[in-house]
Design an enzyme around this catalytic site. Structure first.
Site, PDB file in Angstrom:
ATOM      1  N   SER A  38      17.972  40.524  80.407  1.00 55.84           N
ATOM      2  CA  SER A  38      17.814  41.945  80.693  1.00 55.84           C
ATOM      3  C   SER A  38      18.807  42.731  79.855  1.00 55.84           C
ATOM      4  O   SER A  38      19.957  42.314  79.666  1.00 55.84           O
ATOM      5  CB  SER A  38      18.049  42.227  82.175  1.00 55.84           C
ATOM      6  OG  SER A  38      17.852  43.594  82.461  1.00 55.84           O
ATOM      7  N   LYS A  74       8.330  39.736  76.777  1.00 59.85           N
ATOM      8  CA  LYS A  74       9.391  40.708  76.534  1.00 59.85           C
ATOM      9  C   LYS A  74       8.846  42.105  76.763  1.00 59.85           C
ATOM     10  O   LYS A  74       8.019  42.605  76.001  1.00 59.85           O
ATOM     11  CB  LYS A  74       9.924  40.575  75.102  1.00 59.85           C
ATOM     12  CG  LYS A  74      11.091  41.507  74.801  1.00 59.85           C
ATOM     13  CD  LYS A  74      11.690  41.215  73.435  1.00 59.85           C
ATOM     14  CE  LYS A  74      12.894  42.110  73.171  1.00 59.85           C
ATOM     15  NZ  LYS A  74      13.523  41.815  71.860  1.00 59.85           N
ATOM     16  N   ASP A 106      20.770  43.072  63.273  1.00 60.30           N
ATOM     17  CA  ASP A 106      21.467  42.651  64.500  1.00 60.30           C
ATOM     18  C   ASP A 106      21.549  41.132  64.569  1.00 60.30           C
ATOM     19  O   ASP A 106      21.274  40.529  65.617  1.00 60.30           O
ATOM     20  CB  ASP A 106      20.767  43.209  65.735  1.00 60.30           C
ATOM     21  CG  ASP A 106      21.637  43.096  67.003  1.00 60.30           C
ATOM     22  OD1 ASP A 106      22.869  42.951  66.861  1.00 60.30           O
ATOM     23  OD2 ASP A 106      21.083  43.146  68.115  1.00 60.30           O
TER      24      ASP A 106
END
Length: 467
Positions: free
Chosen positions: A30, A51, A143
């Site tokens: 989460s 997702k 990322d």
């Protein structure tokens, strides 16, 4: 037994088109922008990850990137996705039980002798092949970190979480109106998904060739056209194309279909926005793995930001400790400078033009400790590999293709077979070790943690100097 639905009105549990096809088992992750559930496909009992993405831009970016990379063995597989006008996008992904963060944690706590050199090389090769596939398709991930490098039970590593990814375009196409400055809705040279009030989209096989050709004609940049990265492809193509990636830079595009991501609400978060000239944002990536140009506010960057992240990941893989665990962006820069020395024109010609270079300055580091102090008991070749990536000057960072040919990865001891890799059973805990995601500029307001500071006025507003 299915998990009780949470109270959120957009919960995945209320989506009949999804629950009819998938049995939701448990929530396994989460975050601010998404929730991830382990589920079982009812027709064949295949375990998948669902997702649910609460942010429109992140959903669009992830679908677009994964469609482009759908045949890459070292990128997570997108089976299908669900989209409706008044609900969040739900991506159906292959389920991977663990990640590189868990490998590092297990090696640090449980494995005598840590990770062997042969294992390190195999993990590095898989990471490089995945990132190389992204970069050859003009995708910057933005990322990369150990917890986004997922691993199957068999030891196959796959890059995941493309919510911050961007497909880079040629400079001449960034300011022609192709990108909406707030929503980044697709133009004719980007992915366009069929509109439906409630639809599941299957992803079977390659994109139709006519769409690939049409998209390339519209201005998607070939890698050598990406000015900021000067992406070099001077090696033997077949020797590095281990992942079977089709060399198509486009996503399936049809200009006559409407955008299914058009909503009645507007996306207002600063994360990932572009300005009227199509400039990228600097507020991307998890701080510990963020390139210096991003920490200094650059919006004019390319694939090289991923290469810096790779250097941080490889360094942690070798040392079992994060190289630069900054508590804030300012502290992050300080930790980098202590190891690599100050960021100067000598280290990177043109760095003084970074947006925030003259706003925040640091006292001179008289003697930096050097990468070797972070990689104790590692070989000169291992230290050199990391040093090739952690260059202040983005143009000097080694590309994925160059590293795939690096002698370190191609000499004894050779990478172990994937079947010989030790694989932990569970994901590394995001809370363990403070995997701090970027939460906004307010994270840097706690200046008292960094010693005396001097604030002076400048033509740009003010300057903060840390001693």
């Amino acid at each position: 037994m299915e998990e009780e639905p949470p109270s959120k009105s957009w919960s995945i549990h209320t989506r009949r088109e999804i629950t009819a096809k998938y049995e939701i088992l448990e929530r396994v992750g989460s975050g601010a922008y998404s929730d991830v559930y382990k589920a079982r496909r009812r027709c064949d009992s295949t375990t998948v990850a669902l997702k649910e993405v609460h942010d429109y831009q992140s959903a669009f970016r992830e679908i677009e990137a994964l469609q482009t990379l759908q045949n890459c063995p070292n990128v997570v597989l997108l089976h299908e996705y669900f989209w409706s006008d008044d609900e969040d996008a739900v991506l159906v992904l292959e389920y991977l039980p663990t990640d590189l963060a868990a490998v590092i944690n297990s090696a640090k706590k449980d494995w005598e002798g840590g990770i062997t050199v042969g294992e390190v090389k195999r993990w590095m090769l898989q990471i490089l092949r995945g990132v190389d596939a992204c970069h050859r398709n003009s995708i910057v991930h933005r990322d990369l970190k150990p917890s986004n490098l997922l691993i199957s039970a068999e030891g196959i590593l796959k890059i995941a979480d493309f919510g911050q990814a961007r497909i880079l375009l040629a400079p001449g196409f960034l300011d022609d109106g192709a990108y909406d400055q707030f929503a980044e809705q697709p133009s004719s040279n980007q992915a366009a998904f069929p509109q439906s009030s409630e639809t599941a989209y299957r992803l079977d096989g390659q994109f139709p060739q006519e769409h690939v050709e049409k998209s390339n004609e519209k201005g998607v940049a070939e890698p050598e056209d990406l000015r900021m990265c000067e992406f070099r492809n001077d090696g033997d193509e077949e020797s590095v194309t281990h992942d079977g990636v089709a060399s198509c830079l486009a996503t399936c595009t049809t200009s006559d279909l409407e955008d299914p991501f058009h909503h009645s609400y507007s996306y207002e978060a600063e994360e990932g926005r572009v300005d009227e000239n199509g400039a990228l944002t600097s507020c991307v990536g998890t701080r510990w793995f963020r390139a210096p140009e991003l920490l200094y506010g650059s919006t004019n960057y390319g694939l090289e930001v991923d290469l810096w992240s790779l250097g941080c990941i490889f360094g942690e893989l070798l040392s079992l400790e994060p190289l630069f665990p900054g508590a804030s962006d300012i502290d992050q820069l300080g930790k980098i400078f202590n190891v690599l020395g100050n960021l100067t024109e000598e280290a990177w010609p043109g760095c003084v033009r970074l947006p925030d270079y003259n706003i925040i300055s640091f006292g001179k580091v008289e003697k930096s400790s050097g990468i070797e102090t972070c990689l104790v008991n590692r070989s000169p070749d291992e230290i050199l590999l990391v040093r090739k990536l952690l260059s202040y000057d983005p143009a000097s960072r080694a590309t994925t293709m160059e590293l795939l040919h690096d002698k370190y990865l191609n000499e004894e001891p050779l990478p172990v077979p994937i079947s010989d890799l030790r694989v932990p059973s569970k994901h590394g805990s995001p809370d363990e070790g403070s995997w701090n995601d970027y939460e906004g500029l307010e994270s840097d307001s706690d200046f008292e943690d960094f010693g005396p500071s001097l604030v002076t006025g400048t033509k740009n507003g003010f300057s903060i100097r840390f001693s």
